[in-house]
Design an enzyme around this catalytic site. Sequence first.
Site, short mmCIF file in Angstrom:
data_model
loop_
_atom_site.label_atom_id
_atom_site.label_comp_id
_atom_site.label_asym_id
_atom_site.label_seq_id
_atom_site.Cartn_x
_atom_site.Cartn_y
_atom_site.Cartn_z
N HIS A 32 1.15 -0.90 0.27
CA HIS A 32 -0.29 -0.16 0.08
C HIS A 32 0.91 1.58 0.10
O HIS A 32 0.44 2.26 -0.59
CB HIS A 32 -0.76 -0.10 1.60
CG HIS A 32 -2.10 -0.72 1.35
ND1 HIS A 32 -1.96 -2.61 1.24
CD2 HIS A 32 -3.58 -0.50 0.28
CE1 HIS A 32 -3.28 -2.90 1.08
NE2 HIS A 32 -3.95 -1.63 0.38
N GLY A 33 2.65 1.08 0.53
CA GLY A 33 3.00 2.30 0.33
C GLY A 33 4.36 1.71 1.00
O GLY A 33 4.70 1.35 2.53
#
Lengths: 477, 346
Positions: free
Chosen positions: A328-329
Site C-alpha cells: 500500500h505504501g
Amino acid sequence: MLFNSYEFIFAFLPISFFLYFYLLHKRLIIGAKGFLVFVSLFFYSWWNITYLPLILMSMLFNYVLGNSLTKKYNDSKTSVSHKSLLTIGIAANLGLLGYFKYADFFIENVNLVANSSIEPLNLVLPLAISFFTFQQIAYLVDSYKGETKEYDFLNYALFVTFFPQLIAGPIVHHKEMMPQFASKWNLVKKYKNIALGLFIFSIGLFKKVVIADTFSVWATNGFDTATTLNLVEAWATSLSYTFQLYFDFSGYTDMAIGAALLFNIKLPINFNSPYKALNIQDFWRRWHITLSRFLRDYIYIPLGGNKISSFRTYSNLLATFVIGGLWHGAGWTFVFWGFLHGMALIIHRVWQSLGLKMWNWLAWLITFNFVNVAWVFFRAKEWDDAIKILGAMFGISNMISIQSYKAKELLVHIEGNDKTLGLLVVTMIIVFFFKNSCSYYQTKLVFTYKNGFFIAFLYIISVLEMYKVSEFLYFNF
Amino acid sequence: MPNKRWIQFIFTVAFIGIVAIILFNYLMNPYHVFSHNYLKEYNHVKDNLVDDEMSKFYAAKDANPDVILVGSSRVEHINPKYLEAYTQGKVYNLGVKGSGLSTQYKLIKYFITKQKVKTVILGLDFYAFSPANIGSYKDTGNTRYDNYFLDDYLKSVLSFRTFRKSLLTLKDNLKHKEGRIVWENGWDTYSHEYPMIQTQSDEWHLNKIDSTFPNFGINQKFFGNESFKNPHSIDKGLEILSEIVALCQQNNVELKLFTTPLYYKVYDVITGNGYANTYNYWKQSLSKYNMIYDFNYKNSVTQNYKNYVDSSHFKANLGEYIFAKMYGNTDKTIEDFGKLLQENLQ
C-alpha cells in the site's frame, strides 16, 4: 482522467462506448479491440504521458515472457531455463515497482541506520504501477504453471489496460478476463448490461462525490492540519477517515464495475459490506477482495499456507500482511498497519482453535474498532500524527476536558459541525444495515420507474457536486 | 420495464433535473458572479454568499468604478457616499472580510490594469499583515484575476449548496428582506443597520463590546499566532504594500492610505499578548511613507463604544470623519481623530 470528472462522464465514456460498438457493428472486431486499448492508454496518459512508455514496455515484456513460459511448459516441463525465466520475470516486475515505489524509502532507512546522507531520488510514482505489476506477476506465475493459453497480444493488452480497472483495480485475473475479451457473445450491445452498469456506476459516483469527499475534509483537518484534538474530534477524525476510505474505494470499484459492464465485461467484486464483519478474517473476505485473493494465491500459499504447522501458518499470515501493508505504501506506518492485521488474524485463529465463542454484537464491535484504530496508522503521514489521534481517542484527561455540548465548538479543530455528527450517524446506518451495491450485481435486478427515479436522482446530485476535483485515495497506492 | 426504456427514462429524468437546477442557479445568481439582470425582483437581495472575495470581485467588475475602496471588513462597512464628496466618478467599496494584503494587492492590480480605476483608497489593518493572512499573490494565471475563471462559474451553477443558496435567495426576495450588501456600490450595511444597536439599551451595547475582552481575537488569524509576535513576520505584508504603492505610481493612479480605527481595548490586547513589538514595527514601517493617515490608536473616537457595533467593527458613519481628515475638510474633522504618520515623529 478521473471517473468523477465531467470529461470522463460526458465525453470519454460515451465516445468510447459508441465508437467501440460502432466498429463492432461494422464487424471490425480487431479494430474495436484496438480502439479500446487505444482509449485506455489515452485514459492512462491523461494525467501524465511520461509513464506511457513504462506501461507499454512492461506489458510487452510480460506478454513475451508469459508466452515463452507457456510454450516451455508445453515443450519440456522440467526445463531449468523455465524456472529461470519466471525468476527473471518476477524480479524485473518487482525491480520496476521497487525502483519507483520503494527506492526513497530504502534510501531514507539506509541514511538513518548508517548515518549517511544519500540524496533521495524523488521519483513520481507511476500511476497504477502497483496494480498492473501484481496483475502481470500473477499472469507469469500461471504461465509457468501451464495454466494460461497462448493469448493474442491484443487481448493481453486489453487485459492489462482496460480502462475501468487500470488505475486502481479490481486486481483482475487473466482467467476471468481473457475469455470475456475473446468471447463473441460480448461483441454486441446488451441493454441489460448497460442498465445494470449505469445503475452500479451511479451508486459508486454518489459514494465518492457526495459521501467520501464530504468526510475527507474532516479527516484531512484532523490528521494533517490540527495540532491538538479533543476526544470527540479524534473519534470524528478517525471515523471520518474510516468511512471516507471505504466510500472512496468501494465507490471507485462500483464505477469500474459499472463502466466495464457497458462493454459487457464483468469485473470481480471487491467489497462486500466489510464493516459488517464479525471477525478480522471475515473482514478480509469482504475488503479489497481481489487483493486478498492475490495475497492468498501468490504469497500466502506459496509460503506454505496452513499446511505445515501452526507456527508456520502464523508466520506466513504475518509475512503476507506485512507485505500487503508495504504494497500500500513505502512507509513504516503501512508496515505497522499490515503487522497489526497479521497479528489480529493470528489471534483470531488461536481463538478459533480454542473453540471459544462470542456474542455477535461484541464480535462486531471489537472488529470494527480494531479496523478503525488500525486505519489511523494507515492514514497518518508520520508516527506522530497517529499518536496524536490515538492519544486523543483514548487519553483519560481528554475525556474530562470536554466543556461544551455544541457540535461546532466540540469539533472546532477539524472545522466540523452538526453535519459531521449527523453524517457519521447516517453513514453508520447505511454501512451496517443497508444492502451492498454488489448484491445488485450478483442478483437479477428488475428495472422499475421507482429505482429509475432513484438512480436519476443519484446522478443529478453527483453531477452537480462533481465540480470539485478530487482524486481517489487508492491512486496513491 | 424494458431495459432500453429504463435507460432512456433515467437519462431523461437526470437530464431534466440537472438542466433545471443549473438554469435556476444561473437565473438566481446567488453569488453575483453572472452579470445578467434577469429576474431582478427575485434575486436583487443576495445575502447567501459563500466567498465574499468572489462575489465582491464580480460585482465591482460589473459596476466598472473609477474609485475603489479596498480593505477588510472594517473598510467594507464604510458607506462609499462619504468618499464621493471628495473624488471624481463612481466609487465602489471593494472591502473583503478577512482579507490580507495579498488579496488586496490582487484586487488593486486587477482594477488598475484591467479596468479604468484612477483612485485607490486602501484601509490598512494590523492583522492584514499577519503571516496567517498572506497568501500567494504574484501568479494570478488561471485565477479570476487573470481573465476567465471557469471554477467561479461552475461553483455558481453547480452543487446542491448553490441550489440551496438560490432557494434562500428567492425566499429573501419574496419576503422583501433588506439586503446586507448594496451591490451597486459594494457597501456592507451591517454596521449601519445592525438592528440590536438601534433597539437595545446603552448598557447592553457596552456589554456586547466589552464582554469580548480580554480574550478578543485569540486565534490563529489574529492574536493566537505565535509567529506574528516576531516583528519581521510582517515583512512580507510590508513588501506587498510597497508593491501596491509602486504599482499605483507606475499607472498614474492616486493612492490614499489610512489605518483603521480599532476599539481602544484592542491595543491593550496587542500589548498584553506580546504583540507590541510587531505593532510598533508596523507603525514605524508605515511612517516611512509619509502619506498614511493613522486612526489606529487611543483617541476620543476609539474610546467611545457608541462608535462601534462590536469589538472589531466601527459604525459606518465614522467613514465621514476618516475621509474628512484625509482630504482636509476641517468642517467635519474631529481634532484628535487621525494624524499623518511621519518618519522621525513619535
